[in-house]
Write a protein that holds these residues in place. Structure first.
Motif, PDB file in Angstrom:
ATOM      1  N   ALA A  95       0.849  -1.196   0.000  1.00 28.97           N
ATOM      2  CA  ALA A  95       0.000   0.000   0.000  1.00 28.97           C
ATOM      3  C   ALA A  95       0.879   1.239   0.000  1.00 28.97           C
ATOM      4  CB  ALA A  95      -0.915   0.008   1.218  1.00 28.97           C
ATOM      5  N   MET A  96       0.252   2.364  -0.277  1.00 25.77           N
ATOM      6  CA  MET A  96       0.922   3.657  -0.246  1.00 25.77           C
ATOM      7  C   MET A  96       0.174   4.573   0.714  1.00 25.77           C
ATOM      8  SD  MET A  96       3.471   3.392  -2.406  1.00 25.77           S
ATOM      9  CE  MET A  96       3.857   1.746  -3.067  1.00 25.77           C
ATOM     10  N   ARG A  97       0.919   5.440   1.383  1.00 26.05           N
ATOM     11  CA  ARG A  97       0.255   6.372   2.294  1.00 26.05           C
ATOM     12  C   ARG A  97      -0.609   7.364   1.528  1.00 26.05           C
ATOM     13  NH1 ARG A  97      -2.523   9.245   4.276  1.00 26.05           N
ATOM     14  NH2 ARG A  97      -2.421  10.393   6.237  1.00 26.05           N
ATOM     15  N   TYR A  98      -0.155   7.749   0.334  1.00 28.78           N
ATOM     16  CA  TYR A  98      -0.907   8.701  -0.480  1.00 28.78           C
ATOM     17  C   TYR A  98      -1.098   8.128  -1.881  1.00 28.78           C
ATOM     18  CZ  TYR A  98       1.156  11.461   3.255  1.00 28.78           C
ATOM     19  OH  TYR A  98       1.580  11.895   4.483  1.00 28.78           O
ATOM     20  N   GLY A  99      -2.191   8.502  -2.514  1.00 26.22           N
ATOM     21  CA  GLY A  99      -2.460   8.019  -3.852  1.00 26.22           C
ATOM     22  C   GLY A  99      -3.518   6.934  -3.865  1.00 26.22           C
ATOM     23  N   SER A 100      -3.673   6.284  -5.000  1.00 27.90           N
ATOM     24  CA  SER A 100      -4.779   5.332  -5.190  1.00 27.90           C
ATOM     25  C   SER A 100      -4.539   3.967  -4.557  1.00 27.90           C
ATOM     26  CB  SER A 100      -5.065   5.166  -6.689  1.00 27.90           C
ATOM     27  OG  SER A 100      -3.893   4.761  -7.385  1.00 27.90           O
TER      28      SER A 100
END
Length: 339
Positions: A95-100
């Motif tokens: 996962a990413m903290r920001y974005g889709s």
């Protein structure tokens, strides 16, 4: 209980299109742990000023480093995930903290596989408000809202773990083989000085001077500056670097408040003006190459050095999906799984 791992990196726009970059920057810069000022002032600054001017310039920068497969940070993170999945016996999501590629999607992927205990793995060697802390806070917020029965344990900062230092040192040594360099610069992502003071659990130790980071204190557990300086010290010791042949700096400052110094761009400029002809630079605050390493350092940094009369500017890649780094993370995950 069935265990699983969620690797979490920073994130990226969906494309280098200004519209996507603006959306990404809006989410990133409106995080109260990135720009830690009152909401109204933050909204005025971000939405009223930054997002009216910066997306176009940032989009141009992203276009310079964008790969055919997509954002370098995303592509590299997926490669890392894929390699780790082949070495461990439990589900591994990304996962990413920001974005889709949200943390909620990453946790949902694990829960859908029957996972009820998650090792949350922020892909940052050092602790900082704007990196590790915001991931932990966001994950807990999502857990309470959507997965109340899920147990989450997080990986603490690993900046001083001997096996990590060995992997990082070996990578630096390998990429410098056959290279001519007079100075090795350790460049870390910058943060405002007030972040260091806010993270001081003693509320009194951090003075951001020449002494506090080398004086033992409980504050070091969450002190980004200390942890960066410690990585430099440990790697220099491991590689037997001579005093004066290496130094530490901080990049990517924003706004007019005081940020950690010395600044990377000015350090590169100073080294070039001082007659240095060959230098190397490594960015140990990142585990994956991204805009800040591929454009700001490898392109802009090199341009500054050449303008100041420098010749050879060697950029050392991040650990990325290096096999030794994959083995290291896989071993940590396996140890957690079997404890």
């Amino acid at each position: 209980m069935k265990k699983g791992v969620l690797l979490v990196n920073l994130g990226s726009p969906d494309s280098p299109n200004p519209k996507d970059v603006k959306k990404y920057l809006g989410e990133f810069l409106m995080d109260e742990r990135v720009i830690d000022i009152p909401y109204a002032a933050r909204a005025l600054l971000v939405r009223g000023i930054i997002l009216k001017t910066r997306p176009k310039a940032s989009a141009a920068a992203y276009k310079k480093i964008w790969w055919e497969e997509g954002s370098p940070l995303i592509v590299i993170s997926k490669r890392l995930q894929d390699k780790i999945k082949k070495q461990v016996d439990i589900p591994v999501a990304l996962a990413m903290r920001y974005g889709s590629m949200t943390i909620e999607k990453g946790l949902r992927e694990l829960v859908d596989q029957g996972v009820d205990e998650v090792l949350l793995f922020p892909l940052y060697p050092q602790f900082a408000m704007a990196t590790t802390e915001t991931i932990l806070v966001k994950a807990e917020e999502i857990r309470k809202m959507h997965f109340p029965n899920l147990k989450i344990e997080s990986v603490p900062a690993f900046y001083n773990k001997s096996d990590y230092i060995e992997v990082l040192s070996n990578s630096i040594k390998r990429h410098l083989e056959g290279k001519t360099y007079e100075h090795l610069l350790f460049s870390y992502h910058g943060v405002p000085e007030r972040h260091i003071r806010k993270s001081d659990i003693t509320k009194s130790h951090c003075k951001i001077n020449g002494n506090c980071c080398v004086t033992p204190s409980k504050a070091h557990e969450f002190c980004y500056r200390h942890q960066c300086l410690e990585v430099t010290r440990l790697v220099a010791e491991k590689l037997q670097l001579q005093e004066g042949a290496y130094s530490t700096s901080f990049q990517s400052r924003l706004g007019f408040d005081p940020w950690l110094q010395p600044y990377t761009d000015r350090t590169i400029e100073r080294l070039g003006k001082g007659g240095l002809k060959n230098m190397a630079i490594v960015t140990p605050a990142f585990v994956s190459d991204c805009l800040e390493t591929l454009e700001e350092i490898a392109m802009e940094g090199q341009e500054i050095f050449h303008e100041m009369g420098g010749h050879e500017f060697t950029t050392i890649p991040c650990l990325n999906d290096d096999d030794d780094f994959v083995n290291l993370l896989s071993n940590w995950i396996t140890n957690w799984n079997t404890k």
